[in-house]
Design an enzyme around this catalytic site. Sequence first.
Site, short mmCIF file in Angstrom:
data_model
loop_
_atom_site.label_atom_id
_atom_site.label_comp_id
_atom_site.label_asym_id
_atom_site.label_seq_id
_atom_site.Cartn_x
_atom_site.Cartn_y
_atom_site.Cartn_z
N MET A 85 -3.12 2.51 -4.02
CA MET A 85 -2.86 3.93 -4.22
C MET A 85 -3.87 4.67 -3.45
SD MET A 85 -1.20 4.94 -7.86
CE MET A 85 -0.81 6.24 -7.54
N VAL A 136 -7.20 0.75 -5.53
CA VAL A 136 -7.46 2.60 -5.32
C VAL A 136 -8.07 2.62 -3.88
CG1 VAL A 136 -8.09 4.79 -5.94
CG2 VAL A 136 -7.31 3.14 -7.78
N LYS A 137 -7.44 3.31 -2.90
CA LYS A 137 -8.10 3.55 -1.60
C LYS A 137 -9.36 4.77 -1.60
CE LYS A 137 -4.79 1.99 1.34
NZ LYS A 137 -3.86 2.41 2.61
N ILE A 138 -10.33 4.67 -1.47
CA ILE A 138 -11.48 5.63 -1.21
C ILE A 138 -12.02 5.45 0.27
CG2 ILE A 138 -13.60 6.43 -2.10
CD1 ILE A 138 -12.67 5.31 -4.68
N THR A 192 0.79 -1.25 -0.06
CA THR A 192 0.24 0.12 0.07
C THR A 192 0.81 1.23 0.01
OG1 THR A 192 -2.06 1.08 0.87
CG2 THR A 192 -0.13 0.27 2.49
#
Length: 363
Positions: free
Chosen positions: A116, A145-147, A48
């Site tokens: 990301m 993808v991190k949200i 990460t």
Amino acid sequence: MTGAAKAVAATQSPLLTMTQTTPTALWNDSADPDELTAATGWGAVGATCNPVIALAAIRSDQERWEGRIRELARDLPTATESEIGWKVVEEVSLEAAALLLPAFERHGGRNGRLSMQTDPRLRRDAMALADQAEHFASLAPNIIVKIPATSVGVVAIEEAAYRGVNINVTVSFSVPQALATGEAIERGLVRREAEGLDVSGIGPVVTIMVGRLDDWLKHVVARDGIEIDPEHLEWAGVAAVKRAYGIFQERGLRARVLAAAYRNQLQWTELVGGDLVLSPPFGWQQKFQASGIEPTSRIDIPVDPETIAALETIEDFRRAYEPDGMTPAEFDDFGATRRTLRQFLGADEELDQLVRDVITPAP
């Protein structure tokens, strides 16, 4: 490596034993290339990056990255410090992603991914988050993808999943956040399927930041003068993951639960055995490696009811543990959410400052 050699290696490596004998996946909570290389030797199949992690990676090889920042400033003369900083974050992330490509290909996309994180300054705009997520996903085949699990983030997560982005939910500490975002991912995937769009090779995960939940409850106990055995507080994050994992299995959600932000050994030993992801920081992996503990499946063993009863005297634990303890509208004001978002925003500011010091040094 032969079967016999693997068996010997596993006896010397608790983490490798876990990854070879259980469905539990190991990811590295760092994008530092040296740490990631070591972790892959212990069976890690993911990693990460976020502003905090990127800053650490840049500072660990500062001469190199300062040179790259100067190059970017020269090549992008109108770019802001933030734009240059995020270009560097992308490059740090892509270097780590390349190290994970063999695992990505071996696991058919379910593992081998580099996370990301979307810019926390976009946190109030669902479409901006989804757009940036789609951009990040286009950078390499194994990007996830991190949200954040906020009220706006739930909307962005469904939209990004619909667009084909693999999601890693972040800024998430509770069962209701995990369920709301896991269901949002599912809705996005169902929408794709209804339009005949590809969903093969998906690998979404829903993070619960176990140690940050513990941290917040310890703060609440000290602030409010609540009497509780301190040992019980070490189990809060573990209890949330175990409950969320069970419900994900019952509902057949395609996202896996991921445990991150480690603070104690229980957050490893008690979560082994399920089809989930454990993502300890490298320092905690080193501690687990040195522990000599042989990991056994404990994910389905409930937390002691006495511990749960003690924790439920804390209102914020009930909010985090009960599936209906919070609505999405209430996620934003949860103490751990505010605290973590502020840290990520602070890291963004530090990254801006680092870039500023390089391209406009003090006289």
